[in-house]
Scaffold this motif. Structure first.
Motif, PDB file in Angstrom:
ATOM      1  N   SER A 266      34.018 -89.767 -90.845  1.00  8.62           N
ATOM      2  CA  SER A 266      33.465 -88.961 -89.742  1.00  8.62           C
ATOM      3  C   SER A 266      32.084 -88.399 -90.063  1.00  8.62           C
ATOM      4  CB  SER A 266      34.421 -87.809 -89.448  1.00  8.62           C
ATOM      5  OG  SER A 266      33.851 -86.952 -88.494  1.00  8.62           O
ATOM      6  N   TYR A 267      31.291 -88.225 -89.014  1.00  4.95           N
ATOM      7  CA  TYR A 267      29.998 -87.549 -89.161  1.00  4.95           C
ATOM      8  C   TYR A 267      30.176 -86.034 -89.210  1.00  4.95           C
ATOM      9  CZ  TYR A 267      27.201 -91.727 -88.202  1.00  4.95           C
ATOM     10  OH  TYR A 267      26.605 -92.953 -88.284  1.00  4.95           O
ATOM     11  N   LEU A 268      31.326 -85.545 -88.746  1.00  2.52           N
ATOM     12  CA  LEU A 268      31.531 -84.087 -88.663  1.00  2.52           C
ATOM     13  C   LEU A 268      31.548 -83.488 -90.072  1.00  2.52           C
ATOM     14  CD1 LEU A 268      34.336 -84.084 -85.937  1.00  2.52           C
ATOM     15  CD2 LEU A 268      31.911 -83.567 -85.621  1.00  2.52           C
ATOM     16  N   GLN A 269      30.888 -82.365 -90.206  1.00  3.30           N
ATOM     17  CA  GLN A 269      30.766 -81.735 -91.526  1.00  3.30           C
ATOM     18  C   GLN A 269      31.813 -80.645 -91.721  1.00  3.30           C
ATOM     19  OE1 GLN A 269      28.491 -82.557 -94.113  1.00  3.30           O
ATOM     20  NE2 GLN A 269      28.308 -84.377 -92.855  1.00  3.30           N
ATOM     21  N   TRP A 270      33.031 -80.859 -91.187  1.00  4.62           N
ATOM     22  CA  TRP A 270      34.105 -79.897 -91.381  1.00  4.62           C
ATOM     23  C   TRP A 270      34.956 -80.365 -92.556  1.00  4.62           C
ATOM     24  CZ3 TRP A 270      35.688 -80.711 -85.590  1.00  4.62           C
ATOM     25  CH2 TRP A 270      34.659 -80.212 -84.772  1.00  4.62           C
ATOM     26  N   ASP A 271      35.929 -79.512 -92.932  1.00  2.00           N
ATOM     27  CA  ASP A 271      36.792 -79.955 -94.030  1.00  2.00           C
ATOM     28  C   ASP A 271      37.762 -81.031 -93.521  1.00  2.00           C
ATOM     29  OD1 ASP A 271      39.632 -78.632 -93.636  1.00  2.00           O
ATOM     30  OD2 ASP A 271      38.118 -77.154 -93.064  1.00  2.00           O
TER      31      ASP A 271
ATOM     32  N   LEU B 103      26.324 -82.593-104.610  1.00  2.00           N
ATOM     33  CA  LEU B 103      27.649 -83.022-105.081  1.00  2.00           C
ATOM     34  C   LEU B 103      28.756 -82.475-104.179  1.00  2.00           C
ATOM     35  CD1 LEU B 103      27.387 -82.765-108.975  1.00  2.00           C
ATOM     36  CD2 LEU B 103      27.578 -84.840-107.615  1.00  2.00           C
ATOM     37  N   GLU B 104      28.434 -81.372-103.453  1.00  4.78           N
ATOM     38  CA  GLU B 104      29.412 -80.760-102.538  1.00  4.78           C
ATOM     39  C   GLU B 104      29.672 -81.678-101.335  1.00  4.78           C
ATOM     40  OE1 GLU B 104      30.588 -77.633-103.346  1.00  4.78           O
ATOM     41  OE2 GLU B 104      29.386 -77.945-105.153  1.00  4.78           O
ATOM     42  N   ASN B 105      28.674 -82.508-101.027  1.00  3.68           N
ATOM     43  CA  ASN B 105      28.772 -83.358 -99.849  1.00  3.68           C
ATOM     44  C   ASN B 105      29.770 -84.493-100.102  1.00  3.68           C
ATOM     45  OD1 ASN B 105      28.338 -84.707 -97.500  1.00  3.68           O
ATOM     46  ND2 ASN B 105      26.215 -85.243 -97.912  1.00  3.68           N
ATOM     47  N   THR B 106      30.856 -84.481 -99.334  1.00  2.00           N
ATOM     48  CA  THR B 106      31.904 -85.485 -99.554  1.00  2.00           C
ATOM     49  C   THR B 106      31.585 -86.806 -98.851  1.00  2.00           C
ATOM     50  OG1 THR B 106      33.067 -84.519 -97.688  1.00  2.00           O
ATOM     51  CG2 THR B 106      33.802 -83.857 -99.889  1.00  2.00           C
TER      52      THR B 106
END
Lengths: 370, 268
Positions: A266-271, B103-106
């Motif tokens: 996903s492009y969404l930057q949520w968990d 590095l936080e970017n998954t």
């Protein structure tokens, strides 16, 4: 829903023929039960009218005038489909078998000439054969040759791959679909278009275009566009709109199904959990809404596709929640119970529909009495 | 649809086929009209398939390139490693954002197509060769026979088999990259896909670095009748330490598209 048949097209003519055959069967039953017995003169008049109508429709279109012809026609369609796929695969392997023994100039000539020759064959069969099955096979072969043409030309000259090929193939498939009224070719046109738009959107959002399959969200907008096109009723091409609606629905719901279990795409930057939860809810809401919309518009194709997708969303969710937690007998019992629930809901919808029809009929009768 | 409309549509589709092909072939012609660089690669850089598909008579050679990493010790060819020059600063200059490199970017799918410089038999190859020699000399001081054998094989591979084509730089701007190497005739410029990776070898910087996913043109097609020369050669195992058996003259055109202009058999 409009009960009139549009006899300007093959589909409309076939609907009228089916209507006449149903009417004949019902009339026979009514006669057997002594409910309605027509006089000899009326019967003669009706018979002459139907015979003349069926003859004129059969002369205009390649239609099935009775049930046995209809059964045969299904067989012919399946044979034509297998024929098209078989020839396409054969041509694909034929090219690969011999292309290494030709120089680049000869390869280019063969690759360019093949789809054009197949187009010529398509035109020839359109002139010679009313049913159009041979023309459809030739058109499909032409599309396969054109796909091979561009992809192999790219390989021969070491050209960097480009997503623009998809839109050219889509255009070709669409043109051939309209010439031969082929839903298979229309399906390819839709899929090529979706691939092109998805790849382009992928590059706008920062990925290399060949990775577009790894971003399911890029298929959502193509899905919406294709679904919207499915609202356009095209004269002479009534059976095209359902294809647009089915593939529009699938292009919207399949990416949502994937993302409901794989937030990594996903492009969404949520968990991760929020993304998957969001798409799970979206999947249920959207598929249920599409079923409701299909019921409202009397689009059986949409109702069926929406129902299948809703069921898949439900079962994958049940699997997620309960497969590890419950013993197997309880898990499958849950599947059975949920199926019963779906059955009850559909029966309720069906009953409501019947009541609507009953209500409409009563109103019609009142109008007739007045 | 009427016959007339069908006819017009089919003629239109024929015109589309011809126009698209003319467009593609015009691009090929324009590319070949100006040779921007020429190199002679060998079997070391252009790998023959490990088997021939009986259903496919065409032949393409895989461009085998390497890069120096921070790990060293023969780890240069693993594609998931990061070239040592593809650090955070270089990645930022290629257009990757701070967020994409965190590095936080998954999100592991950040990638871009950029221009890349490949050096043939230059300083990078010499460094890799010297590293293999040093490693072999060090292992000779010890008594571990397995290590000595491994280091010797690795040195043999470096000397005779491994590709001498090394990725040494990249840039988002073609002119800048060409300007940087315009005096080196052993450097060719092509397109490659770069993405981010957490794998940084021994030195961790606290940021993601870059890796080369693939060259945009990863194989070179061998036209007939040149392909007959290569097909006449026996297939080799990947660990067969024999010298290269052919030289391939490769031209790079105005659109950075490479093509094979000649193949010469060199082996006995």
């Amino acid at each position: 829903m409009d009960s009139k048949c549009n006899m300007d097209s093959k589909l409309g003519a076939q609907q009228r023929v089916d209507q006449i055959n149903t009417f004949k069967s019902e009339l026979q039953l009514l006669r057997d039960d002594d409910v309605l017995v027509l006089s000899d003169q009326q019967q003669q008049k009706l018979h002459e009218h139907h015979s003349s109508l069926l003859s004129s429709l059969a002369a205009l279109y390649d239609i099935d005038v009775n049930s046995s012809e209809k059964q045969l026609s299904i067989g012919v369609k399946i044979a034509a489909l297998f024929g098209a796929l078989g020839f396409a695969a054969s041509i694909f392997f034929l090219f690969y078998q011999y292309w290494g023994v030709f120089g680049p100039a000869m390869q280019s000539v063969v690759l360019i000439a093949s789809p054009i020759l197949a187009l010529g064959a398509c035109w020839f069969f359109l002139q010679k054969e009313a049913s159009g099955y041979y023309a459809k096979i030739a058109a499909f072969i032409s599309l396969v040759c054109f796909v091979l043409n561009l992809s192999m030309l790219g390989q021969i000259h070491n050209i960097t791959p480009s997503p623009n090929a998809f839109i050219i193939w889509s255009l070709m498939a669409l043109g051939l679909a309209y010439v031969t009224r082929s839903r298979l070719l229309l399906t390819f046109a839709i899929l090529f278009f979706a691939a092109f738009l998805s790849a382009r959107m992928g590059t706008w959002f920062g990925i290399y275009w060949l990775s577009f399959g790894e971003r399911p969200e890029t298929f959502l907008i193509p899905g919406v566009i294709i679904f919207a096109i499915g609202h356009i009723q095209q004269k002479h091409y009534e059976n095209f709109a359902p294809v647009f609606r089915i593939f529009g629905t699938l292009l919207m719901l399949l990416p949502i199904l994937v993302l409901s279990h794989w937030a990594g795409g996903s492009y969404l930057q949520w968990d991760r959990q929020t993304i998957e939860g969001f798409y799970q809810i979206s999947g249920f809401v959207l598929s249920a809404s599409l079923i409701a919309y299909g019921i409202k518009r009397y689009w059986h194709d949409l109702i069926k596709t929406g129902s299948v997708m809703f069921t898949i969303f439900l079962y994958t969710k049940l699997f997620d929640w309960f497969w590890e937690l419950f013993p197997k007998y309880l898990f499958f019992m849950l599947i059975g119970l949920s199926s019963l629930l779906i059955l009850m809901i559909f029966k309720r919808i069906r009953r409501d529909n019947k009541e609507d029809i009953k209500h409409t009929n009563t109103k019609d009768k009142e109008v007739c009495h007045d | 649809m009427t016959d007339n409309l069908n006819k017009k549509l089919l003629l239109g589709l024929s015109a589309v086929i011809i126009l698209v092909n003319m467009w593609v072939l015009a691009g090929v012609f324009l590319n070949k009209s100006e040779i921007t660089s020429k190199v002679v690669l060998s079997e070391r850089e252009l790998t023959v398939p490990y088997f021939y598909d009986t259903e496919n008579s065409g032949l393409s050679l895989r461009i085998d390139y390497r890069f120096l990493t921070n790990d060293g010790d023969g780890e240069e060819f693993y594609r998931w490693h990061s070239p040592k020059w593809l650090d955070k600063e270089k990645m930022q200059s290629l257009g990757f954002s701070e967020k994409e490199l965190s590095l936080e970017n998954t999100d592991s799918l950040a990638e871009k197509e950029v221009f890349i410089a490949l050096e043939l038999d230059g300083a990078a190859y010499q460094e890799s060769l010297n590293k293999a020699k040093r490693k072999y000399e060090q292992t000779l001081l010890g008594l571990e026979q397995d290590e000595i054998k491994y280091a010797k094989n690795h040195l043999l591979q470096e000397e005779k088999n491994s590709s001498r084509l090394f990725a040494i730089d990249a840039d988002a701007n073609l002119d800048v990259l060409q300007g940087r190497f315009h005096q080196q005739n052993n450097v060719i410029i092509t397109r490659a896909v770069i993405s981010t990776t957490r794998w940084q070898g021994k030195s961790s910087t606290g940021f993601k670095v870059g890796r080369i996913d693939s060259l945009s043109v990863s194989h070179l097609y061998v036209p007939y009748p040149m392909n007959e020369k290569v097909k006449s050669l026996e297939l080799r195992d990947y660990d067969d330490f024999q010298p290269s058996r052919f030289d391939v003259a490769v031209n790079i055109g105005a659109h950075l598209t490479p093509w094979i202009s000649d193949i010469t058999l060199t082996g006995s």
